[in-house]
Design a protein around this motif. Structure first.
Motif, PDB file in Angstrom:
ATOM      1  N   TRP A  26       0.580  -1.276  -0.119  1.00  0.00           N
ATOM      2  CA  TRP A  26       0.284  -0.119  -0.126  1.00  0.00           C
ATOM      3  C   TRP A  26       0.543   1.174  -0.120  1.00  0.00           C
ATOM      4  CZ3 TRP A  26      -3.133  -1.099   4.972  1.00  0.00           C
ATOM      5  CH2 TRP A  26      -3.783  -2.032   5.011  1.00  0.00           C
ATOM      6  N   HIS A  97      -1.234   4.930   2.573  1.00  0.00           N
ATOM      7  CA  HIS A  97      -2.381   4.861   3.556  1.00  0.00           C
ATOM      8  C   HIS A  97      -1.173   4.998   5.246  1.00  0.00           C
ATOM      9  CE1 HIS A  97      -5.249   2.827   0.679  1.00  0.00           C
ATOM     10  NE2 HIS A  97      -3.993   3.452   0.016  1.00  0.00           N
ATOM     11  N   ARG A  99      -0.570   5.721   9.607  1.00  0.00           N
ATOM     12  CA  ARG A  99      -1.788   5.681   9.511  1.00  0.00           C
ATOM     13  C   ARG A  99      -2.061   7.252  10.730  1.00  0.00           C
ATOM     14  NH1 ARG A  99      -0.165   1.108  14.232  1.00  0.00           N
ATOM     15  NH2 ARG A  99      -1.506  -0.576  13.482  1.00  0.00           N
ATOM     16  N   THR A 102      -3.939   9.040   7.125  1.00  0.00           N
ATOM     17  CA  THR A 102      -4.917   8.540   5.856  1.00  0.00           C
ATOM     18  C   THR A 102      -6.616   8.730   7.807  1.00  0.00           C
ATOM     19  OG1 THR A 102      -3.887   6.837   5.828  1.00  0.00           O
ATOM     20  CG2 THR A 102      -5.942   6.638   6.164  1.00  0.00           C
ATOM     21  N   ILE A 103      -5.982   9.163   8.946  1.00  0.00           N
ATOM     22  CA  ILE A 103      -7.253   8.828  10.240  1.00  0.00           C
ATOM     23  C   ILE A 103      -7.752  10.328  10.209  1.00  0.00           C
ATOM     24  CG2 ILE A 103      -7.265   9.708  12.342  1.00  0.00           C
ATOM     25  CD1 ILE A 103      -5.481   7.146  13.029  1.00  0.00           C
ATOM     26  N   PHE A 104      -6.938  11.540   9.224  1.00  0.00           N
ATOM     27  CA  PHE A 104      -7.708  12.140   9.122  1.00  0.00           C
ATOM     28  C   PHE A 104      -8.498  12.640   8.097  1.00  0.00           C
ATOM     29  CE2 PHE A 104      -4.914  14.111  12.607  1.00  0.00           C
ATOM     30  CZ  PHE A 104      -5.377  15.625  13.100  1.00  0.00           C
ATOM     31  N   GLN A 106     -10.009  10.054   6.626  1.00  0.00           N
ATOM     32  CA  GLN A 106     -10.562   9.130   7.100  1.00  0.00           C
ATOM     33  C   GLN A 106     -12.005  10.221   7.696  1.00  0.00           C
ATOM     34  OE1 GLN A 106      -9.540   4.857   6.587  1.00  0.00           O
ATOM     35  NE2 GLN A 106     -10.138   5.101   8.217  1.00  0.00           N
ATOM     36  N   ALA A 107     -11.909  11.154   8.433  1.00  0.00           N
ATOM     37  CA  ALA A 107     -12.629  11.643   8.809  1.00  0.00           C
ATOM     38  C   ALA A 107     -12.324  12.506   7.869  1.00  0.00           C
ATOM     39  CB  ALA A 107     -11.869  12.498  10.726  1.00  0.00           C
ATOM     40  N   ARG A 109     -11.062  15.913   7.371  1.00  0.00           N
ATOM     41  CA  ARG A 109     -10.639  16.867   7.941  1.00  0.00           C
ATOM     42  C   ARG A 109      -9.213  17.474   7.889  1.00  0.00           C
ATOM     43  NH1 ARG A 109     -12.442  16.938  15.037  1.00  0.00           N
ATOM     44  NH2 ARG A 109     -11.188  18.232  14.274  1.00  0.00           N
ATOM     45  N   ALA A 131     -14.817  14.991  -0.605  1.00  0.00           N
ATOM     46  CA  ALA A 131     -15.178  13.992  -1.342  1.00  0.00           C
ATOM     47  C   ALA A 131     -15.421  13.661  -3.060  1.00  0.00           C
ATOM     48  CB  ALA A 131     -16.677  13.029  -0.815  1.00  0.00           C
ATOM     49  N   LEU A 132     -14.555  13.238  -3.880  1.00  0.00           N
ATOM     50  CA  LEU A 132     -15.294  12.591  -4.955  1.00  0.00           C
ATOM     51  C   LEU A 132     -16.940  12.527  -5.325  1.00  0.00           C
ATOM     52  CD1 LEU A 132     -12.633  11.926  -4.746  1.00  0.00           C
ATOM     53  CD2 LEU A 132     -12.385  11.072  -7.449  1.00  0.00           C
ATOM     54  N   LYS A 166     -10.685  12.521   0.697  1.00  0.00           N
ATOM     55  CA  LYS A 166     -11.278  12.205   1.609  1.00  0.00           C
ATOM     56  C   LYS A 166     -11.379  10.816   1.577  1.00  0.00           C
ATOM     57  CE  LYS A 166     -15.443  13.032   3.912  1.00  0.00           C
ATOM     58  NZ  LYS A 166     -16.950  13.441   4.023  1.00  0.00           N
ATOM     59  N   ALA A 167     -11.612  10.316   2.620  1.00  0.00           N
ATOM     60  CA  ALA A 167     -11.960   8.608   2.785  1.00  0.00           C
ATOM     61  C   ALA A 167     -10.831   7.922   1.889  1.00  0.00           C
ATOM     62  CB  ALA A 167     -13.370   8.462   2.021  1.00  0.00           C
ATOM     63  N   HIS A 168      -9.397   8.424   1.920  1.00  0.00           N
ATOM     64  CA  HIS A 168      -8.432   7.159   1.061  1.00  0.00           C
ATOM     65  C   HIS A 168      -7.128   7.651   1.919  1.00  0.00           C
ATOM     66  CE1 HIS A 168      -6.822   6.393  -2.942  1.00  0.00           C
ATOM     67  NE2 HIS A 168      -5.643   6.010  -1.882  1.00  0.00           N
TER      68      HIS A 168
ATOM     69  N   THR C 116     -10.455   4.007   1.910  1.00  0.00           N
ATOM     70  CA  THR C 116     -10.539   3.156   0.954  1.00  0.00           C
ATOM     71  C   THR C 116      -9.440   2.252   1.570  1.00  0.00           C
ATOM     72  OG1 THR C 116      -8.621   4.089   0.548  1.00  0.00           O
ATOM     73  CG2 THR C 116     -10.500   4.641  -0.888  1.00  0.00           C
ATOM     74  N   MET C 193      -7.028   2.577  12.635  1.00  0.00           N
ATOM     75  CA  MET C 193      -7.106   3.542  12.285  1.00  0.00           C
ATOM     76  C   MET C 193      -8.442   3.630  12.464  1.00  0.00           C
ATOM     77  SD  MET C 193      -5.278   4.279   8.965  1.00  0.00           S
ATOM     78  CE  MET C 193      -5.885   3.071   7.484  1.00  0.00           C
ATOM     79  N   SER C 197     -10.527   7.391  13.732  1.00  0.00           N
ATOM     80  CA  SER C 197     -11.278   8.324  13.255  1.00  0.00           C
ATOM     81  C   SER C 197     -12.215   8.464  13.526  1.00  0.00           C
ATOM     82  CB  SER C 197     -11.241   7.631  11.374  1.00  0.00           C
ATOM     83  OG  SER C 197      -9.902   7.021  10.516  1.00  0.00           O
TER      84      SER C 197
END
Lengths: 229, 229, 229, 229
Positions: A26, A97, A99, A102-104, A106-107, A109, A131-132, A166-168, C116, C193, C197
């Motif tokens: 990853w 990815h 940690r 990625t946590i930010f 995923q939120a 932010r 977000a897409l 976002k979310a990635h 993701t 995560m 999150s």
């Protein structure tokens, strides 16, 4: 051909798991040669442990086609391509990815600038792209990821060499692939500290502290390190 | 000249990444020779891996000028200088961006004394200096950082050998550079535990428990270890 | 007999502490041979450091009896057995008490799909089975654990190769024991995560992002990696 | 004399930093010989790296005086002594400042039984003794620490081989020093998971799950591992 470019991209890819930024496969790093109009990137889904310089895939900036290499390039290749197009002064791109960044992400932010550790490298909050949309995801997804991220970072990409999808997860860039790796390592560290500082009630730093720390390391007035002594 | 001093400062600098207190080049240690009126400190921006004892820079206590050394001293040199001036009994200073201590610094909060682990080394909460003003930052920044921190710790520097600079990170000191490193390691550990203990509702220890633990390790009545047996 | 099967199960068991998923002897992996109607599993309470391929215990799918092996099989053997019965397309099972997945299990909460990283491997939230009743615990406990978990994952076991047992911990499965180990490693990472999150306010990803990421790695339209190039 | 006893205590002390339970010299292990009426314990303030079996100090159970050894015994010796007196069936004691157990101790909270990982070793919540009074601290502090802890654990010390001293840290015990070390390692793991599980809203396990897990590993009906097969 492109031996030096592939060597640089390969070394940067190996640096990612070594810095604990990647699990499994990853993560990917690339380096561009603007004059030749190509960049070298990790092949898709290949283990770092078996990766060789000659496995790197060389891709054309003009159309994303493969100029050299036997393997299929990283599934994130088109995102790298869009970043190279949008940010003409960068020489390398890294995606992980890792940690805390990625946590930010995923939120959804941004990572706020809460201290001098952040300000030494990032001249303000690290943006998180929106977000897409469904259409962007179901269309040319990896290209759209690059476009959305490039738009979110357009105004600050030279002084804030990182952005979140976002979310990635995070993307970073730099003078070359090694510089992008360095920024990925620092991003992860400041994200970890930002997460916990927020829980203790931290506020963004004053603009003049941000100026002081960023500018003592970067630009014409820099006095950190041994360069220009 | 100053071989022993440079050797001690060098060893202390190497101890910082070994103890996981430093990423990249973010940290520095120095040791003072009061009689010679100088201290030896890490050069600015040099990797720990390539650091040699002879790279240490020797700086005069009188005016901060370089007495010996080819390289530019750490950008934090003037802060070390102010601490040596303000705290006449200390022999070494360490600055890091270690994670948990920096988290408290970013939040602008002192590290409360929540247990005997803290009390064994720090005789009360570790102070956090107030934020520097715009004028202090835009003026002689590193000197002002030292002055603000020294003021915050003036009354307790001998029994609480550490302090936080708001939005920046921790400084520690000790009998020599090695002692300052030891205190930096302990500070990081107690900061990590304080952060999580606060989330569980911990309260500062009673003053008599603080007395008991600090004084069984320090001062004339100490009975910990093998010294004075 | 069953040399290859025992070898595969043994290697998977050794991979667990190496990936920091196990303390002491807390974890076990097994691999099934559907044609022979048996699976090989770790013996109960034996240290990983002294484990040899020939120590693996071969158990019959028909009735859970031992087909080969001197040692008593893992106390979780009957749970593995029920999973192999309920999920006919899986080839390996892993059980650990890995930290972050266990934290969700102890709270009785599913691990939501927040990004993701999750979607690349798990096509939706990782279910947490309801607590076993007093009767289920005091009866054939390990069999009931498998039955309750299999019921909770019945509808999604092929696309979400993991599930949590409330107040206990995670189970994962895969094409073989090595695949189940891989999923256990990824589960732990996404659980870590997800935990943080959630604290920052993350929401589950949109269904079309989940589709995109899961399907670019799995199924007929997959384009990640070098397979089918 | 006492060679085997000193060897066992020494090995247990070395195991503590190896298991990441100790920073610096913060931790000690001892083992008792009930017939000889003595226990062997770490000397005070000596680094683990230079510790030799012959450095262990042998102390009399009758009055806490030194029976053999050149060095001053651990400052916590009297606490060990009280535990050996109060808990007649234990063979070893360990004290550490391990992070997560100490966090609960600093908050003055018991470690609740939130899952089977906990229940496999601790048959209920790990108690936290109340804070010592001013008189207890200013009097014979280390003896009083042992008395207060022993009182808090009196009813459960055989099935819950651990206890916390408020504002201080954990003690564990076991069949011998090695067993006490094992319990210290497990305590730290369950404390880490309990801390985060509580934040997700976990509740203590049902009594019948606690029974099932504790009793499948301990006592006459145990069926975990290879013993009594």
């Amino acid at each position: 051909m492109y031996e030096a470019l592939k060597q640089a991209a390969w070394a940067a890819n190996l640096a990612l798991p070594k810095a604990n930024l990647c699990l499994a496969t990853w993560g990917n790093a690339s380096q561009v040669d603007r004059q030749a109009g190509v960049f070298a990137i990790k092949p898709s889904g290949v283990d770092y442990s078996s990766l060789r310089p000659e496995d790197m895939v060389v891709v054309r900036l003009s159309d994303g086609s493969v100029a050299e290499g036997e393997l299929r390039p990283s599934s994130d290749t088109k995102t790298h391509l869009e970043l190279y197009r949008a940010f003409p002064t960068i020489g390398g791109v890294v995606h992980t990815h890792s940690r805390w960044a990625t946590i930010f992400a995923q939120a959804g932010r941004e990572i706020p600038a809460l201290g001098t550790t952040h300000a030494d490298t990032f001249y303000g909050p690290v943006p998180c792209a929106p977000a897409l949309t469904k259409e962007q995801i179901e269309g040319d997804y990896e290209t759209n990821t690059g476009l959305v991220l490039a738009a979110a970072c357009a105004d600050c990409y030279e002084s804030i060499p990182a952005g979140l999808v976002k979310a990635h997860g995070p993307f970073t860039w730099g003078r070359d692939a090694a510089g992008a790796v360095e920024n990925a390592i620092i991003l992860e560290e400041v994200a970890m500290m930002a997460y916990h500082s927020l829980a203790l009630g931290a506020q963004p730093v004053d603009s003049y502290l941000l100026d002081k720390h960023y500018l003592r390391k970067h630009g014409p007035g820099a006095y950190y390190g041994q360069t220009g002594k």
